[in-house]
Motif scaffolding. Structure first.
Motif, PDB file in Angstrom:
ATOM      1  N   THR A   1       0.846  -1.187   0.000  1.00 48.08           N
ATOM      2  CA  THR A   1       0.000   0.000   0.000  1.00 48.08           C
ATOM      3  C   THR A   1       0.880   1.235   0.000  1.00 48.08           C
ATOM      4  N   PRO A   2       0.381   2.308  -0.601  1.00 46.31           N
ATOM      5  CA  PRO A   2       1.188   3.536  -0.618  1.00 46.31           C
ATOM      6  C   PRO A   2       1.374   4.090   0.794  1.00 46.31           C
ATOM      7  N   GLN A   3       2.513   4.679   1.023  1.00 46.48           N
ATOM      8  CA  GLN A   3       2.791   5.345   2.289  1.00 46.48           C
ATOM      9  C   GLN A   3       2.917   6.834   2.012  1.00 46.48           C
ATOM     10  N   ASP A   4       2.327   7.634   2.880  1.00 53.51           N
ATOM     11  CA  ASP A   4       2.404   9.083   2.752  1.00 53.51           C
ATOM     12  C   ASP A   4       3.345   9.636   3.805  1.00 53.51           C
ATOM     13  N   PHE A   5       4.186  10.576   3.408  1.00 52.37           N
ATOM     14  CA  PHE A   5       5.105  11.248   4.313  1.00 52.37           C
ATOM     15  C   PHE A   5       4.883  12.750   4.170  1.00 52.37           C
ATOM     16  N   ARG A   6       4.688  13.434   5.285  1.00 45.98           N
ATOM     17  CA  ARG A   6       4.506  14.879   5.284  1.00 45.98           C
ATOM     18  C   ARG A   6       5.826  15.543   5.628  1.00 45.98           C
ATOM     19  N   LEU A   7       6.274  16.403   4.706  1.00 42.86           N
ATOM     20  CA  LEU A   7       7.583  17.028   4.851  1.00 42.86           C
ATOM     21  C   LEU A   7       7.468  18.548   4.804  1.00 42.86           C
ATOM     22  N   CYS A   8       8.394  19.214   5.499  1.00 46.50           N
ATOM     23  CA  CYS A   8       8.501  20.663   5.405  1.00 46.50           C
ATOM     24  C   CYS A   8       9.212  21.016   4.095  1.00 46.50           C
ATOM     25  N   ARG A   9       9.286  22.300   3.801  1.00 54.80           N
ATOM     26  CA  ARG A   9       9.886  22.748   2.538  1.00 54.80           C
ATOM     27  C   ARG A   9      11.344  22.299   2.406  1.00 54.80           C
ATOM     28  N   ASP A  10      12.152  22.468   3.459  1.00 54.86           N
ATOM     29  CA  ASP A  10      13.574  22.112   3.374  1.00 54.86           C
ATOM     30  C   ASP A  10      13.769  20.610   3.165  1.00 54.86           C
ATOM     31  N   CYS A  11      13.026  19.799   3.911  1.00 58.45           N
ATOM     32  CA  CYS A  11      13.167  18.348   3.764  1.00 58.45           C
ATOM     33  C   CYS A  11      12.640  17.876   2.414  1.00 58.45           C
ATOM     34  N   TYR A  12      11.587  18.525   1.918  1.00 54.02           N
ATOM     35  CA  TYR A  12      11.061  18.196   0.604  1.00 54.02           C
ATOM     36  C   TYR A  12      12.097  18.485  -0.489  1.00 54.02           C
ATOM     37  N   GLN A  13      12.740  19.644  -0.403  1.00 53.78           N
ATOM     38  CA  GLN A  13      13.753  19.993  -1.394  1.00 53.78           C
ATOM     39  C   GLN A  13      14.931  19.027  -1.322  1.00 53.78           C
TER      40      GLN A  13
END
Length: 104
Positions: free
Chosen positions: A71-83
């Protein structure tokens, strides 16, 4: 006020002023059956038996973890971690930084 916690750096952010980036990762077993090129040249072959033979080669995998539904897993990231994630999605930079060699 709606907040979220970055799942990478663990900092708490306010959604009204800081963007929340959601990364969805889905992992699954890729199975590519082997097809002999000579099979394509044979016009008298029985396509259903070729398909049945291929399925028999693909599905007798003994490892039960390979059959689990992923199943897909979702991760919520801030702008810096996303970049940082977008620059290096599989973490190769971090792995290279952790490797150290002796001076021998």
């Amino acid at each position: 006020m709606s907040q979220f916690t970055c799942q990478c750096c663990q900092q708490v952010f306010d959604k009204s002023s800081d963007p929340c980036f959601v990364i969805r990762v889905t992992a699954f077993l890729e199975i590519e059956p082997y097809f002999d090129e000579t099979d394509y040249d044979d016009t008298d072959r029985d396509n259903l038996s070729v398909l049945a033979d291929t399925l028999e080669q693909v599905y007798p995998i003994e490892d039960p973890t390979l059959h689990e539904d992923q199943t897909p897993q979702d991760f919520r990231l801030c702008r810096d971690c996303y970049q940082q994630y977008m620059r290096d999605p599989v973490g190769r930079e971090n792995q290279a930084a952790q490797i150290s060699f002796s001076e021998n």
